[in-house]
Write a protein that holds these residues in place. Structure first.
Motif, PDB file in Angstrom:
ATOM      1  N   GLY A  64       2.463   7.912   3.733  1.00 27.52           N
ATOM      2  CA  GLY A  64       3.235   7.312   2.661  1.00 27.52           C
ATOM      3  C   GLY A  64       4.590   6.783   3.076  1.00 27.52           C
ATOM      4  N   ILE A  65       4.773   6.473   4.365  1.00 26.99           N
ATOM      5  CA  ILE A  65       6.077   5.983   4.824  1.00 26.99           C
ATOM      6  C   ILE A  65       5.975   4.641   5.559  1.00 26.99           C
ATOM      7  N   PHE A  66       4.844   3.963   5.398  1.00 26.83           N
ATOM      8  CA  PHE A  66       4.666   2.676   6.072  1.00 26.83           C
ATOM      9  C   PHE A  66       5.776   1.696   5.694  1.00 26.83           C
ATOM     10  N   ASP A  67       6.063   1.589   4.405  1.00 25.42           N
ATOM     11  CA  ASP A  67       7.057   0.617   3.948  1.00 25.42           C
ATOM     12  C   ASP A  67       8.437   0.922   4.504  1.00 25.42           C
ATOM     13  N   ALA A  68       8.787   2.213   4.612  1.00 28.27           N
ATOM     14  CA  ALA A  68      10.096   2.590   5.141  1.00 28.27           C
ATOM     15  C   ALA A  68      10.249   2.146   6.593  1.00 28.27           C
ATOM     16  N   ILE A  69       9.168   2.229   7.371  1.00 29.15           N
ATOM     17  CA  ILE A  69       9.207   1.791   8.771  1.00 29.15           C
ATOM     18  C   ILE A  69       9.158   0.269   8.844  1.00 29.15           C
TER      19      ILE A  69
END
Length: 371
Positions: A64-69
């Motif tokens: 759930g952290i793809f967008d943050a990266i």
């Protein structure tokens, strides 16, 4: 393990770098009680740019952290190898995987900040320098320099190439010097003398020197990396501008000009080390991930990617297995053959005459034996 068993699991992670932060995210999602102990008083990641492979980006999607990266990275289509003066040797398209995820180029500092930014407040405790670790069978004890002691059902050693956890529990063999130095800086795209006009990684090779240009478009910057042969194994050697210029003698004049224009106060200088493969990564209550388990030379760009995949594989194994002991054995069986191979390949390095050893069957313009 059953969800109730995972929620009762107390996990102490040593180190808040790539492997530690990723393990905290992956193990936290299992519901375990996770705390990260970092020796630094503030998180400051030096260095330059790295490439995050599709399998890594898809782990971030899973967590759930793809967008943050993705917000602090640039997708890249290919990796190109050329001679010192720019003649093509080979080009390899980065593989796409799952939902057409591509390799993403990112600055180390942005990467660490993004990883730590998704962890719950209070999970990371700074200023905890590990001095001693004791394996007590079904639990392990950590003793820190400030006198604090912590017991945990599972200790995850993510404390890098000089890992205290590895040295005290699994292998006391010292890191191995590669015979190379790495000089790294981040410069403005405007200072790249027109050499960067897309989002693709390029490596110039000649006379034992590798020069990497890794675009960081989202920053309007370029990661500039010189890796050169040098017999000085001092961890942080003293290097002058003239020393650096000698390593790029005969290269494209624009690369020489970039080197000449560097502010030496902004250049990260280090000798390049790795470790020999470690026979055993785990006991019943302690385990190694990332550089602590398998530090490797940077020629393949797999250090950070391997650490992230370790974190994912460790969480997968604990979820699948019937106990912590069985989960750790499954984790090692899954990851160690992969990283042993990557360590070996990375030691081959890159020379104008060594491409075929690393990319067998690719039919590059020049191919013979590696170093």
């Amino acid at each position: 393990m059953q969800p109730s068993e995972l929620k009762d699991l107390r996990i102490a992670i040593v180190g808040a770098g790539y492997g530690g932060a990723a393990a905290a995210r992956a193990l936290g999602l299992l519901g375990a009680d996770v705390t990260v102990y970092e020796q630094a008083n503030a998180i400051r990641e030096v260095g330059a740019g790295i490439g995050l492979r599709p399998v890594t980006m898809n782990r971030f999607r899973q967590w759930g952290i793809f967008d943050a990266i993705a917000r602090v990275s640039s997708p890249s289509e290919y990796f190109e190898i050329v001679t010192a003066t720019g003649e093509p040797i080979m080009r390899e398209t980065w593989p796409a995987d799952g939902e057409q995820t591509h390799t993403h180029l990112i600055h180390r500092g942005d990467f660490i900040e993004a990883l730590l930014g998704v962890l719950p407040e209070g999970m990371v405790r700074l200023g905890h320098r590990l001095e001693r670790v004791e394996d007590r069978g079904d639990r392990s004890l950590l003793a820190f320099a400030d006198g604090t002691t912590v017991e945990a059902d599972l200790v995850v050693g993510a404390d890098g190439i000089k890992s205290v956890v590895r040295q005290q529990l699994f292998s006391d063999r010292a890191p191995v010097f590669s015979g190379e130095h790495a000089y790294r800086a981040v410069i403005s795209t405007d200072d790249a003398h027109g050499m960067v006009n897309d989002d693709n990684l390029r490596m110039y090779i000649g006379r034992g020197t590798k020069v990497y240009l890794l675009p960081l478009r989202h920053r309007r910057q370029v990661s500039f990396d010189i890796t050169a042969l040098c017999p000085d194994g001092t961890w942080t050697p003293r290097v002058t501008k003239d020393d650096m210029l000698r390593t790029v003698d005969g290269f494209d004049e624009r690369l020489v000009d970039i080197t000449r224009g560097l502010d030496m106060n902004t250049v990260n200088v280090r000798a390049v080390y790795d470790i020999d493969p470690v026979d055993t990564w785990h006991s019943d209550s302690a385990v190694l991930v990332g550089d602590a388990a398998h530090s490797m030379l940077h020629h393949q760009g797999q250090g950070a990617n391997s650490a992230i995949e370790d974190a994912g594989a460790l969480a997968d194994a604990l979820r699948t297995a019937a106990s912590v002991k069985e989960g750790l054995a499954l984790y090692q069986a899954t990851r160690k053959p992969v990283t042993d191979t990557l360590q070996s390949i990375s030691r081959q390095g890159w020379t104008e005459n060594g491409i075929d050893d690393v990319f067998p069957g690719q039919k590059p313009a020049t191919a013979a034996t590696g170093k």
